[in-house]
Write a protein that holds these residues in place. Structure first.
Motif, PDB file in Angstrom:
ATOM      1  N   LYS A 234     -44.539  19.359 -19.077  1.00  0.00           N
ATOM      2  CA  LYS A 234     -44.661  18.438 -18.311  1.00  0.00           C
ATOM      3  C   LYS A 234     -43.582  18.478 -17.303  1.00  0.00           C
ATOM      4  N   TYR A 235     -42.805  19.535 -17.185  1.00  0.00           N
ATOM      5  CA  TYR A 235     -41.429  19.437 -16.644  1.00  0.00           C
ATOM      6  C   TYR A 235     -41.916  20.438 -15.482  1.00  0.00           C
ATOM      7  N   LYS A 236     -41.767  19.759 -14.475  1.00  0.00           N
ATOM      8  CA  LYS A 236     -42.046  20.364 -13.080  1.00  0.00           C
ATOM      9  C   LYS A 236     -40.756  20.780 -12.258  1.00  0.00           C
ATOM     10  N   ILE A 237     -40.413  21.970 -12.521  1.00  0.00           N
ATOM     11  CA  ILE A 237     -39.188  22.546 -11.798  1.00  0.00           C
ATOM     12  C   ILE A 237     -39.392  23.704 -11.345  1.00  0.00           C
ATOM     13  N   ASN A 238     -38.748  24.034 -10.236  1.00  0.00           N
ATOM     14  CA  ASN A 238     -39.056  25.383  -9.696  1.00  0.00           C
ATOM     15  C   ASN A 238     -37.760  26.247  -9.872  1.00  0.00           C
ATOM     16  N   ALA A 239     -37.532  26.677 -11.114  1.00  0.00           N
ATOM     17  CA  ALA A 239     -36.567  27.665 -11.711  1.00  0.00           C
ATOM     18  C   ALA A 239     -36.147  28.867 -10.742  1.00  0.00           C
ATOM     19  N   GLY A 266     -28.894  18.475 -11.368  1.00  0.00           N
ATOM     20  CA  GLY A 266     -28.461  17.648 -12.700  1.00  0.00           C
ATOM     21  C   GLY A 266     -29.251  16.345 -12.757  1.00  0.00           C
ATOM     22  N   LYS A 267     -29.318  15.798 -11.586  1.00  0.00           N
ATOM     23  CA  LYS A 267     -29.731  14.358 -11.494  1.00  0.00           C
ATOM     24  C   LYS A 267     -30.959  14.435 -11.558  1.00  0.00           C
ATOM     25  N   THR A 268     -31.676  15.147 -10.737  1.00  0.00           N
ATOM     26  CA  THR A 268     -33.249  15.692 -10.753  1.00  0.00           C
ATOM     27  C   THR A 268     -33.722  15.874 -11.867  1.00  0.00           C
ATOM     28  N   ALA A 269     -33.045  16.697 -12.617  1.00  0.00           N
ATOM     29  CA  ALA A 269     -33.575  17.325 -14.001  1.00  0.00           C
ATOM     30  C   ALA A 269     -33.521  16.155 -15.000  1.00  0.00           C
ATOM     31  N   LYS A 271     -33.584  12.817 -14.106  1.00  0.00           N
ATOM     32  CA  LYS A 271     -34.770  11.927 -13.696  1.00  0.00           C
ATOM     33  C   LYS A 271     -36.384  12.466 -14.227  1.00  0.00           C
ATOM     34  N   ASN A 272     -36.370  13.587 -14.412  1.00  0.00           N
ATOM     35  CA  ASN A 272     -37.604  14.140 -14.947  1.00  0.00           C
ATOM     36  C   ASN A 272     -37.719  14.562 -16.490  1.00  0.00           C
ATOM     37  N   ASP A 273     -36.592  14.240 -17.172  1.00  0.00           N
ATOM     38  CA  ASP A 273     -36.350  14.427 -18.430  1.00  0.00           C
ATOM     39  C   ASP A 273     -36.504  15.877 -18.964  1.00  0.00           C
ATOM     40  N   VAL A 274     -35.943  16.856 -18.138  1.00  0.00           N
ATOM     41  CA  VAL A 274     -35.951  18.300 -18.466  1.00  0.00           C
ATOM     42  C   VAL A 274     -35.151  18.376 -19.536  1.00  0.00           C
ATOM     43  N   PRO A 275     -35.221  18.979 -20.684  1.00  0.00           N
ATOM     44  CA  PRO A 275     -33.968  19.064 -21.842  1.00  0.00           C
ATOM     45  C   PRO A 275     -32.965  19.948 -21.361  1.00  0.00           C
ATOM     46  N   LEU A 276     -31.941  19.691 -21.897  1.00  0.00           N
ATOM     47  CA  LEU A 276     -30.688  20.427 -21.375  1.00  0.00           C
ATOM     48  C   LEU A 276     -30.940  21.872 -21.988  1.00  0.00           C
ATOM     49  N   TYR A 322     -20.241  25.217 -12.281  1.00  0.00           N
ATOM     50  CA  TYR A 322     -21.588  24.719 -11.963  1.00  0.00           C
ATOM     51  C   TYR A 322     -22.311  24.096 -13.203  1.00  0.00           C
ATOM     52  N   ILE A 323     -21.938  24.765 -14.425  1.00  0.00           N
ATOM     53  CA  ILE A 323     -22.801  24.125 -15.545  1.00  0.00           C
ATOM     54  C   ILE A 323     -22.071  22.769 -15.889  1.00  0.00           C
ATOM     55  N   PHE A 324     -20.665  22.644 -15.561  1.00  0.00           N
ATOM     56  CA  PHE A 324     -20.075  21.504 -15.757  1.00  0.00           C
ATOM     57  C   PHE A 324     -20.441  20.332 -15.021  1.00  0.00           C
ATOM     58  N   HIS A 325     -20.489  20.530 -13.819  1.00  0.00           N
ATOM     59  CA  HIS A 325     -21.096  19.584 -12.730  1.00  0.00           C
ATOM     60  C   HIS A 325     -22.407  19.213 -13.041  1.00  0.00           C
ATOM     61  N   TYR A 326     -23.318  20.215 -13.466  1.00  0.00           N
ATOM     62  CA  TYR A 326     -24.696  19.952 -13.799  1.00  0.00           C
ATOM     63  C   TYR A 326     -24.714  18.919 -14.753  1.00  0.00           C
ATOM     64  N   PHE A 327     -24.150  19.241 -16.040  1.00  0.00           N
ATOM     65  CA  PHE A 327     -24.141  18.354 -17.179  1.00  0.00           C
ATOM     66  C   PHE A 327     -23.455  16.993 -16.737  1.00  0.00           C
ATOM     67  N   SER A 328     -22.522  17.031 -16.090  1.00  0.00           N
ATOM     68  CA  SER A 328     -21.685  15.725 -15.873  1.00  0.00           C
ATOM     69  C   SER A 328     -22.773  14.818 -15.184  1.00  0.00           C
ATOM     70  N   SER A 329     -23.470  15.504 -14.217  1.00  0.00           N
ATOM     71  CA  SER A 329     -24.575  14.621 -13.151  1.00  0.00           C
ATOM     72  C   SER A 329     -25.451  14.376 -14.086  1.00  0.00           C
ATOM     73  N   TYR A 330     -26.013  15.239 -14.951  1.00  0.00           N
ATOM     74  CA  TYR A 330     -27.281  14.848 -15.893  1.00  0.00           C
ATOM     75  C   TYR A 330     -26.781  13.718 -16.801  1.00  0.00           C
ATOM     76  N   LEU A 331     -25.813  13.834 -17.443  1.00  0.00           N
ATOM     77  CA  LEU A 331     -25.080  12.838 -18.569  1.00  0.00           C
ATOM     78  C   LEU A 331     -24.845  11.358 -17.823  1.00  0.00           C
ATOM     79  N   GLU A 332     -24.363  11.609 -16.561  1.00  0.00           N
ATOM     80  CA  GLU A 332     -24.236  10.404 -15.722  1.00  0.00           C
ATOM     81  C   GLU A 332     -25.305   9.613 -15.520  1.00  0.00           C
ATOM     82  N   TYR A 333     -26.348  10.059 -14.965  1.00  0.00           N
ATOM     83  CA  TYR A 333     -27.572   9.567 -14.918  1.00  0.00           C
ATOM     84  C   TYR A 333     -28.150   9.047 -16.076  1.00  0.00           C
ATOM     85  N   LYS A 334     -28.202   9.688 -17.000  1.00  0.00           N
ATOM     86  CA  LYS A 334     -28.710   9.211 -18.643  1.00  0.00           C
ATOM     87  C   LYS A 334     -27.882   8.163 -18.919  1.00  0.00           C
TER      88      LYS A 334
END
Length: 462
Positions: A234-239, A266-269, A271-276, A322-334
């Motif tokens: 169900k994860y609709k991302i354009n990798a 990170g925030k978009t992922a 929102k769409n529940d894309v696993p880390l 890049y990975i740090f800010h991705y994870f920070s944004s992802y976890l902040e939203y969660k």
């Protein structure tokens, strides 16, 4: 073009069926001619692959218990990682889908003699005995919606790797797949030739941009297993598009824009529940390929070891940023989402129900811990003040457990209610709670009126 000009139900249906037919033909081609996929044989830790795949089913863990029995986890087999990973994903996906409500999935891994065994069993609906021999046959499926190509790919991949697969199933009991891999396969194990263009005198940026299409092509191949998982989920991302942007920003050293992109993605992922785990695997594939490009370029340029390490450290630092800010944004939203959900649950867990302009009922259900007791205190005192409540019935008949600290806190809440000029009537006190109050020496009856049940209090006061 026709679809853009005309909106028609039959046309939409025809397009959907055409897409399904193309996907089915693609699956059939992969099964019939797997060697068309130019993928090298590498050493594979099946336990690690199974662990990473299970992360993709986190949304099912609440209803399905996973039992893992991994032995000889350091053992490896040699094979095509993407194909094997897709085969294992298909087996796990079938196991989860075979369990309609609650159940158990058991996964085993061990070595016996010269073979590695992987066993995946479920407590699902099972397969009729007369249809067991059809499993793995193209277009045969027991699902209402399905092409039957998933298990066909599984069987084809296992056989291609010199393995065997055995299945046992019983209706209403479940299904178990036992896969056996040889520990050694006689194949040419190597790396894919990068086949890059190089022009003497070009900078790395010029070299990379000249080979960007080849980079995207190789990245799609390197990350094929994850790409398949994304397509089948169900994860609709354009990798590919995302990592094309990352490559451009990285080679041009545009760090600030890379950070902004990381936060956005990170925030978009989230929102769409894309696993880390998906992001980690894609990032690992990207980093590996980017380093291969660096190696290819600098082996044609006169650069000493120290200079090469300086470039490597800088590249890793930017990618890690890049990975740090991705994870920070992802976890902040969660975290923000969890806080919002907890506040909603807290409000629902302290439901003050007005019975009249001056009287209300507070039914407390479940476990009353210190955190929840504090929320009861805050919300109850606030509502009594705003609604001008003169009598409140606190019903404890649904409280499963209260420790000594919470009983004392409850007493202080009752005192606070009295300070606001409101009378508290407590109902449904259980024997174990009364016993705790006696041991604590709380003179409860001097401060508040108690009744046996909520009904008794309503009959008397309402």
């Amino acid at each position: 073009m026709l679809k853009r000009e005309i909106s028609h139900n039959y046309l939409d249906l025809a397009c959907a069926e055409l897409d399904q037919a193309i996907a089915t033909l693609h699956d059939l081609l992969q099964v019939s001619k797997p060697d068309l996929e130019d993928e090298p044989y590498i050493a594979i830790h099946l336990c690690s692959e199974l662990e990473s795949l299970l992360y993709l089913f986190q949304d099912q863990i609440y209803r399905i218990h996973i039992v893992k029995n991994f032995k000889d986890s350091d053992e490896v087999i040699y094979g095509k990682r993407n194909q094997l990973k897709k085969a294992l994903f298909n087996l796990l996906k079938n196991a989860f889908e075979a369990i309609p409500n609650e159940g158990t999935i058991t996964i085993e891994h061990y070595r016996k003699g010269e073979f590695i065994y992987v066993i995946i069993g479920d407590t699902g609906v099972g397969v009729p005995a007369e249809k067991l021999h059809l499993l793995g046959t193209p277009f045969f499926t027991t699902k209402d919606e399905g092409t039957g190509m998933g298990l066909t790919q599984v069987y084809s991949t296992i056989y291609q790797h010199g393995g065997t697969i055995n299945v046992k199933s019983a209706e209403g009991i479940g299904t178990t797949f036992t896969i056996r891999f040889p520990t050694e396969i006689i194949e040419n194990i190597g790396v894919i030739d990068l086949e890059l263009q190089y022009v003497h005198g070009h900078s790395f940026k010029e070299f990379f941009m000249m080979n960007l299409d080849r980079f995207n092509e190789l990245f799609a191949l390197e990350a094929k297993s994850v790409m398949h998982l994304i397509e089948d989920s169900k994860y609709k991302i354009n990798a590919p598009e995302i990592f094309d942007k990352i490559a451009r920003l990285l080679v041009e050293d545009r760090q600030h824009e890379l950070i902004i992109l990381a936060k956005e993605i990170g925030k978009t992922a989230a929102k769409n529940d894309v696993p880390l785990m998906i992001k980690l695997e894609l990032s690992q594939a990207f980093r590996k390929l980017y380093w291969n490009f660096l190696r290819y370029y600098y082996k044609n340029v006169e650069l000493d070891m120290e200079g090469f390490f300086e470039i490597g450290i800088k590249t890793n630092s930017i990618l890690d940023l890049y990975i740090f800010h991705y994870f920070s944004s992802y976890l902040e939203y969660k975290d923000e989402l969890l806080r919002s959900h907890r506040e909603t649950i807290d409000d629902l867990s302290v439901p003050i129900i007005p019975l009249s302009t001056s009287m209300a009922v507070l039914p407390i259900v479940g476990v009353l811990d210190t955190y929840r007791a504090k929320r009861v205190q805050e919300r109850t005192l606030s509502q009594i003040s705003s609604l001008k409540i003169q009598k409140i019935i606190i019903d404890l008949s649904g409280v499963a457990f209260m420790d000594t600290a919470v009983v004392g806190h409850l007493f202080r809440i009752v005192e606070g209610i009295g300070l606001l000029g409101c009378k508290a009537i407590v109902t449904g006190i259980r024997p174990e709670i009364a016993n705790t109050m006696i041991e604590l020496g709380i003179p409860f009856t001097d401060k508040v009126e108690t009744k046996t049940s909520l009904q008794q209090a309503l009959d008397e006061y309402y």
